[in-house]
Design a protein around this motif. Structure first.
Motif, PDB file in Angstrom:
ATOM      1  N   ASP A  55      -2.412  -1.023  -3.912  1.00  0.00           N
ATOM      2  CA  ASP A  55      -3.530  -1.124  -2.835  1.00  0.00           C
ATOM      3  C   ASP A  55      -3.349  -0.795  -1.407  1.00  0.00           C
ATOM      4  O   ASP A  55      -4.060  -0.173  -0.644  1.00  0.00           O
ATOM      5  N   SER A  57      -5.598   1.930   0.513  1.00  0.00           N
ATOM      6  CA  SER A  57      -6.417   1.608   1.613  1.00  0.00           C
ATOM      7  C   SER A  57      -5.751   1.878   3.197  1.00  0.00           C
ATOM      8  O   SER A  57      -6.658   2.573   3.953  1.00  0.00           O
ATOM      9  N   ASP A 104      -6.911   5.558   3.135  1.00  0.00           N
ATOM     10  CA  ASP A 104      -8.243   5.670   3.674  1.00  0.00           C
ATOM     11  C   ASP A 104      -8.648   5.564   5.283  1.00  0.00           C
ATOM     12  O   ASP A 104      -9.398   5.945   5.877  1.00  0.00           O
ATOM     13  N   LEU A 119      -3.324  -3.225   8.234  1.00  0.00           N
ATOM     14  CA  LEU A 119      -2.720  -3.125   6.764  1.00  0.00           C
ATOM     15  C   LEU A 119      -1.117  -3.121   6.864  1.00  0.00           C
ATOM     16  O   LEU A 119      -0.374  -3.944   6.225  1.00  0.00           O
TER      17      LEU A 119
END
Length: 152
Positions: free
Chosen positions: A54, A58, A61, A74
């Motif tokens: 995950d 993420s 991105d 993040l």
């Protein structure tokens, strides 16, 4: 009630049968299925390995979109505090992104589990840069699910 015509039902059945045959052929021959085969991604918020996947999905991105605020958030959520400090030192010394071990963003990524033990789960992150790939070794704590180590 909505009803499909007999011709439409037959066409749908033929399409499903053709798709199943293509998938069976791909499995039998070791090739990939057709582009029309559905893709899926799954995971669990309880799994440390899923958290690694995950995070990388993420994070890449966010970096790709130039969203430094999200990338920082993040890092704060997924990475242990000692790792965040270690990455800062690595980045200062290497003038590159410590999570990606590079100065730019990969075109593709893949996270592969390499097993668990001693309270940690391990994964290899394969980053694809055009025709080249690099591998990063990542470790997460099974209890906290925080990523605690990122190495080449």
């Amino acid at each position: 009630m909505f009803r499909l015509s007999k011709k439409r039902v037959t066409s749908a059945a033929v399409a499903v049968t053709a798709g199943a045959a293509a998938l069976a052929f791909a499995v039998a021959t070791g090739t990939s299925a057709t582009a029309s085969a559905p893709q899926s991604v799954s995971g669990s918020p309880e799994g440390a390995f899923t958290r690694i996947a995950d995070f990388y999905g993420s994070y890449i991105d966010a970096v790709y979109e130039g969203d430094g605020r999200t990338a920082d958030q993040l890092r704060a959520f997924y990475l242990s505090e000692p790792l965040q400090q270690e990455l800062k030192r690595w980045e200062d010394a290497n003038h590159a992104n410590g999570v990606l071990r590079a100065q730019n963003v990969p075109a593709r990524w893949k996270v592969t589990s390499t097993g668990s033990g001693t309270g940690k789960t391990n994964a290899t992150v394969t980053l694809t840069w055009g025709s080249d790939t690099t591998e990063i070794h990542v470790r997460a704590d099974l209890r906290t699910k925080k990523i605690v180590s990122i190495t080449d």
